[in-house]
Write a protein that holds these residues in place. Structure first.
Motif: not given
Length: 510
Positions: A4-9, A18-23, A42-45
């Motif tokens: 699972s991947y999220g990026r602060l945007s 759009e918070k990473i935890d929500t994604q 996984l995540s990146d800001g």
């Protein structure tokens, strides 16, 4: 197994973050719907559009794809993962065996030519959208500068704006941040004016920092002044009412400047004419590399008085946490004893075949961008040499040289920092393990620059800390004070590095 991947945007429709935890929560619903197992989250800001940005979450994803640990990735939308076509092509190359990209809008199989075609169109559209946004922002900022307006960012010392030291209370948000008082701005402007006058009469920057701190003035972030921040403040072009962009004047600020034109020009000429000190590490191997074990500040070094010498008559020197560089001032260590541990660390790390293999693998992943960065650095250095030759032959004035050199120096610093980030500090170092005897001979024969290059090559992305002295009645250096912290935060002793025995060496008198 799906990652699972999220990026602060920001959501384009609302502008909300759009918070990473929500994604991640939405991604877990997709994973449950397709009957898969969650691998890693996984995540990146950081932006997926800027080419120079290193995204740790994205790099980890590529590693899992290449090793076969992951069968696919789930993202809230593909533009969270891709903003550059080359990123998609890299994933396609690794995932030709059937890697899938899932989102709330459907799924794409990278082994399917039709899905690859559609994703290439989507990513090209996302890249075009980012380019358009960048172009609009640059044009808006250029218009602001031409109109004599600041282009955003936190307030500067001596100017009005939002209070950066304010903390939101219960029920408050960042939108409630107050403006600084007019009285504070007036005090800051008077302090700058007085400091400029005094420096032109011979007062030191250190003295200005002490005066400002004693008067209760603080930086806009609420910190005490040190010489480097005072200098940076007093060299700003806005003090003379001038707006600069990439080293060139492009407009004037509205209103009266803090400094009159003559004082402003004399002050900048004074700073420009001062010779810079020697480069960090010219005399000490560990300065700018070693860090304080208490506050993580990079250590400085200085020689002690001639009365305090080693038995062989050589003057002693000390690594220390420098308060003038915002350090805690509580860590001191003998240079000769620490350099002995640095030498042992270099010999053990560079003779370890596992470390050499890891360096080679890391460099192969960034080889393309590293080559581009090296070319840009070579171009900047060539232009600087050409400018210096023209200045030496009096074809251009010193002012023209400064105006042309400032953007080159800024670009050179940016590309040099990126090269250090990509290569771990030593892009041309060895990628094959060498014998302890060979490395020891190189260390012994090398100067300070060569020793620092070997140390940076051995260190990579890890850090070396010096812990404070613990009084135990002994008058010998405790080598356990030197600790290695890897990029995952794990702490090791120097003797635990490598796979060989601790070398028996002596540091020669310098």
């Amino acid at each position: 197994m799906l990652d699972s991947y999220g990026r602060l945007s920001r959501v384009p429709e609302t502008g909300e973050l759009e918070k990473i935890d929500t994604q991640w929560a939405d991604n877990r619903k997709v994973i449950d719907r397709v009957g898969a197992c969650l691998g890693e989250e996984l995540s990146d800001g950081l932006s997926a559009w800027k080419r120079s940005v290193r995204r740790p979450g994205w790099q980890r994803l590529l590693e899992r794809v290449e090793s076969g640990e992951s069968d696919g990735i789930v993202v809230w939308h593909t533009d969270r993962l891709f903003r550059q076509p080359r990123d998609l092509e890299k994933l396609i190359e690794l995932g030709e065996r059937g890697f899938k990209v899932y989102s709330a809008h459907g799924e794409r199989d990278l082994a399917d030519p039709d899905d690859r075609f559609i994703m290439r169109i989507e990513v090209a559209h996302a890249a075009r959208s980012s380019d358009d946004t960048s172009r609009r922002i640059k044009r808006r900022f250029a218009t602001f500068r031409e109109q004599g307006r600041q282009t955003g960012g936190p307030r500067a010392f001596g100017f009005g704006g939002k209070d950066q030291t304010w903390k939101p209370g219960k029920g408050q948000t960042k939108a409630d941040r107050p403006m600084v008082s007019a009285d504070l701005v007036a005090r800051e402007r008077q302090a700058i004016s007085d400091a400029a006058r005094d420096i032109l009469t011979g007062v030191s920057i250190n003295e200005i920092a002490r005066r400002w701190n004693k008067a209760g003035l603080r930086t806009v972030a609420g910190r005490e002044w040190v010489p480097v921040t005072v200098r940076a403040t007093l060299t700003r072009s806005t003090l003379g009412g001038v707006i600069e962009h990439q080293g060139r004047p492009v407009g004037r600020l509205a209103g009266d400047p803090i400094l009159d034109q003559r004082t402003y020009e004399r002050l900048r000429a004074l700073f420009a004419g001062r010779k810079r000190g020697r480069v960090v590490g010219e005399r000490y191997v560990g300065t700018g590399i070693l860090r304080c074990g208490l506050c993580n500040t990079k250590l400085s070094a200085h020689r002690q008085s001639e009365k305090n010498a080693y038995p062989d008559g050589t003057t002693r020197a000390t690594y220390f946490c420098n308060k003038a560089r915002r350090g805690c001032g509580r860590v001191y260590a003998d240079v000769r004893s620490v350099d002995r541990e640095l030498r042992i660390f270099v010999l053990r790390r560079l003779s370890d075949s596992r470390h050499a293999a890891a360096v080679a693998a890391a460099r192969s992943q960034v080889a393309e961008r590293l080559a581009e960065v090296n070319e840009e650095i070579a171009r900047c250095e060539a232009l600087q040499r050409a400018l210096s030759e023209r200045l030496g032959s009096r074809q251009i004035t010193l002012d023209a040289f400064d105006a042309a050199n400032e953007p080159l120096a800024a670009d050179l610093a940016k590309f040099t920092a990126e090269r250090k980030s990509l290569s771990g500090g030593n892009p041309d170092g060895p990628t094959q393990a060498q014998s302890v005897e060979t490395l020891d001979a190189q260390w012994e024969a090398g100067g300070y620059a060569e020793k620092r290059a070997m140390l940076l090559s051995a260190l990579g992305r890890d850090r070396l800390l010096i812990n404070p002295y613990e009084q135990n009645g002994k008058r010998v250096f405790d080598n356990d004070r030197v600790k290695l912290v890897d990029e995952n935060g794990q702490v090791k002793r120097i003797d635990d590095v490598g796979d060989g025995e601790r070398p028996d060496i002596e540091i020669q008198a310098r």
